[in-house]
Structure formats: structure tokens, C-alpha cells
Design a protein around this motif. Sequence first.
Motif, PDB file in Angstrom:
ATOM      1  N   THR A 118      36.114   9.295  29.637  1.00 54.93           N
ATOM      2  CA  THR A 118      36.345  10.222  28.517  1.00 54.93           C
ATOM      3  C   THR A 118      35.880   9.546  27.241  1.00 54.93           C
ATOM      4  O   THR A 118      35.257   8.491  27.274  1.00 54.93           O
ATOM      5  CB  THR A 118      37.841  10.622  28.433  1.00 54.93           C
ATOM      6  N   ILE A 138      37.753  10.243  38.431  1.00 57.84           N
ATOM      7  CA  ILE A 138      37.208  11.591  38.236  1.00 57.84           C
ATOM      8  C   ILE A 138      36.374  12.007  39.452  1.00 57.84           C
ATOM      9  O   ILE A 138      36.025  11.155  40.268  1.00 57.84           O
ATOM     10  CB  ILE A 138      36.307  11.612  36.984  1.00 57.84           C
ATOM     11  N   THR A 142      31.948  16.978  38.817  1.00 56.32           N
ATOM     12  CA  THR A 142      32.367  17.635  37.566  1.00 56.32           C
ATOM     13  C   THR A 142      32.699  16.649  36.444  1.00 56.32           C
ATOM     14  O   THR A 142      32.842  17.053  35.298  1.00 56.32           O
ATOM     15  CB  THR A 142      33.639  18.485  37.795  1.00 56.32           C
ATOM     16  N   ASN A 144      35.491  15.421  36.041  1.00 58.55           N
ATOM     17  CA  ASN A 144      36.855  15.745  35.593  1.00 58.55           C
ATOM     18  C   ASN A 144      37.898  15.137  36.512  1.00 58.55           C
ATOM     19  O   ASN A 144      37.599  14.759  37.643  1.00 58.55           O
ATOM     20  CB  ASN A 144      37.031  17.264  35.533  1.00 58.55           C
ATOM     21  N   LEU A 163      44.632  15.828  29.883  1.00 55.49           N
ATOM     22  CA  LEU A 163      43.396  16.073  30.614  1.00 55.49           C
ATOM     23  C   LEU A 163      42.256  16.319  29.634  1.00 55.49           C
ATOM     24  O   LEU A 163      42.475  16.585  28.445  1.00 55.49           O
ATOM     25  CB  LEU A 163      43.581  17.233  31.586  1.00 55.49           C
ATOM     26  N   HIS A 165      38.409  18.311  29.335  1.00 63.53           N
ATOM     27  CA  HIS A 165      37.372  19.188  29.915  1.00 63.53           C
ATOM     28  C   HIS A 165      36.030  18.567  29.522  1.00 63.53           C
ATOM     29  O   HIS A 165      35.379  18.996  28.567  1.00 63.53           O
ATOM     30  CB  HIS A 165      37.499  20.606  29.366  1.00 63.53           C
ATOM     31  N   CYS A 171      38.463  21.632  33.623  1.00 63.02           N
ATOM     32  CA  CYS A 171      39.220  20.916  34.665  1.00 63.02           C
ATOM     33  C   CYS A 171      39.741  21.891  35.706  1.00 63.02           C
ATOM     34  O   CYS A 171      39.889  23.081  35.432  1.00 63.02           O
ATOM     35  CB  CYS A 171      40.452  20.279  34.049  1.00 63.02           C
TER      36      CYS A 171
END
Length: 428
Positions: A118, A138, A142, A144, A163, A165, A171
Motif C-alpha cells: 500500500t 495480498i 488484484t 488487494n 483495507l 482499494h 477489495c
Amino acid sequence: MDSKSDIERQLKDLIKQYFDRQGSEDFQKGKTPIKLITPSYGYEEVAEALECLLSTQVTMARKVQQFEAMFAEYIGMRHAVMVNSGSSANLLALSILTNPAIKNRIKPGDEVITPAVTWATTVWPIVNCGAVPVLVDIGLDTFNLNVDEVRKAITRKTRAIMLVHLLGNPCDIMPILELAREHNLYVIEDSCEAHGAEVDGRKVGSFGDISTFSFFFSHHISTMEGGMVLTNNQEFGEMARAMRVFGWIRDLKEKDRIATEHQDIDRRFLFTNIGYNFRPTELQGGFGIHQLGKLEPFIKARQENSQFWHEQLKKHEKHILLHQERKGTRHVWFGYPITVRPDAPFSRKDIVDFLENKKVETRPIMAGNIVEQPAMGLIKYRTAGELPNSRLVMRNSFFFGNHQAIGPVERSAIVEYFDEFMAGISRS
Ligand SMILES: Cc1ncc(COP(=O)(O)O)c(C=O)c1O
């Protein structure tokens, strides 16, 4: 002599002429840069900002309020509080949930689950507020949070899931909300890269207890710098409004009642909570009002580009992994990510250098596997497992730009660059 309002009109006219003249130059393959981002603002935003400067109403006022109301409605949350950045929005969200004023607050040493891949200021605010980040792996398709990994990471100390996105890809939020309900956890949605993304027709940023957005220059829409905190919770909304500005009561719905309870203190400087100065300027609010109207066409352009790249780059899937849009979601493509497969006969550096030589701007996937960043040596944290996918993304993934200024010519050029690179690989 012209009146002030005549001069203002002339200035706006000139600004309009300026932006009308900004044509795009002819694209030259290999020479014209394909940038990560091009400015999303034009005449309307600059004229609005000029109004603020000339009227001298430059600090937060009605335009900020108007943008907040518009954004709250767009996302589908009751309260929206604009701040000066997405990082401030995340810090404000965590400051609310750890605040002594709330009953079920996150206490020092409690754990907050968040993805290992992130942006840095998803993680730092957790630490700044005295909680312990728990970094979870993750999914490679994706980027995520992997829901099974989240489930495994939950302990008695877990109090929240923060979380993200990432890159505009929503997500797998329903099972995460289910886990949160089961274990009585707060959910914070860092939606800083996901303006307009949806799950089952509902906007991301409307699912959590609190959600955050960034309006930095490189995001889907921009207020130059800027951010937003959203919530449906009246108490959290009021706290966000107080803590954004020093902890004073000035912007609170309940300010009259509170002032009456503290008549010995001048209500102009009455502080009911601890706080920051995270105020945006009025110019930023003015930008937001016009940017929001442009968001849907911007998203459409991004989707058309990614659909094209998806179809055209599929033929190289032996060597690269493409990002997936999950069924029932609307991915809003912050950029276009690529992962070089570990067994590919070339490295990420090889392909990134090739693209950069062709003037295609690229970036790593945010902070990569944050656990490997030197700053982590300063803080207390926990990881859930070995984070193999996050480690791979840090070494093998990158993204290039996907935005409203990339059209058929630029996106085809990118495919041709990939084809040329891959042809070179198969020859060698
Ligand atoms: C996922 C995520 N969270 C938080 C932020 C912080 O936003 P800002 O740059 O507005 O401080 C960013 C910024 O890019 C981001 O991508």
C-alpha cells in the motif's frame, strides 16, 4: 475606468483563452512522453480559484462545504469532512477510532490489520495513533487484501481492518465486512486511489465505519493537494469536524449546546477535543466542485484504455501477469499494472528500462512490500506469514499511466512497445 467586477470578468476571459489554446501536440512514437498523469483541471477550476483569491476568501468556507456535500452524496455517506491530504484523512480516521472520547476505542498496543502492499501513509497513521500494524499478504491478481490471510491474522488484540482499494481495484469487501462483524472490528476503507470504484453497484468508501480519499495531483480527480474523511456515524462526523481544526467547536452542529455548557470560556476559542490543523484552503474546495463533475468521463476513459490493453497484452501472458477486475465490481484503474512472472526470461528492470527509453513513464506498486522499507525498523509491527506475493510485487510489478489524456494513439503505442520488447526477448 473598469470596475473590479469588469476586471474580474476580463481575467476569467483570458484564463479561458489560455486553456482553449492548449492543444495536444501530434504524437511521435518513442519521442512523445506517455506520462503517468496529466493535469485534470482547466478553466473552471482556475477561474473558481481566482474568485477565492480576489474575494480574499481563501481559507476554508462555503466552497469547501459545497464540495463536501457533493462528495458525500456521490459516495453515499452522510458526513464528508475535507482535509488537506489523503494522509491527513487517514490520520484523522485513526485519531477518531483511538480517541478517548469514544466508548469502544482502539487502545495503545491494539492491532490493526492492513495490507503489506500500500502507500506508506496507510500504515504510518496506525503507528502514529499508538496501535500496532499487522501486515497481511495480498492477491497477485488484484493487489488487494487476501481474505483468508486476514482471517488467519485476527487475534484477541485485533481491533480494526484498514483495507485499501489499491490502484482503483475494489477489495473483496463483503467477506471482510463479515469477518469484522464476527469479531467486532472497525473497518476503515482507504479509498485514496479508488474514486468511483464500486462493488455490486455501491461506491467503495461507503462500506466502512470511516473511509478516506485523496485528491492529490495524480489521482482520478484533484484539488491540487487534498483529502476527505467520510462516515455515516454522527459522532465520528462531529469528531472529524472538530479534530480537523485544533479540536475547537466552530464547525460542529452541536456548537450552541456545547457553548452553553461552558459559558465561562469564550465560545470562539472553545476546545472540546484534541486535534490538528488539517484544513484545506477554499481554493481546493473550489477545485473539487468542478472536478467531481468530470470524474465519470475520466473513469470511462480509463476503462476503455484498460480493456484495450487487456485484450492486446493477453498474448504476452506467458511472461506477464495482468490485473483482474473481479466480477460484480467496477475497477477504476489508477494506473495499468503489470507483474513480470518469476520465470520470465527478463527482469522488471529490463522491461521498465525499455519502456522508459520509449518515454513511457512507470512507477513501482506504491511502497512495495512495506515490511522491507527501512522506516519499519523504527516501529513495532507484526506480519501475518511470509508475505510471498507482497515480496514478489515489490520486485516484479510496476504500472504505467492510465488517464483521460491517454487515447487510442498512445494506448496502441504502448502495445507496440510491448510487442517490440517481447519480440526482442524471443530472438535472444
Ligand atoms: C492508498 C493511499 N493512501 C493514502 C495516500 C495519501 O494521500 P495523499 O498523497 O493525498 O496524502 C495515498 C496517496 O497516493 C494512497 O495512494
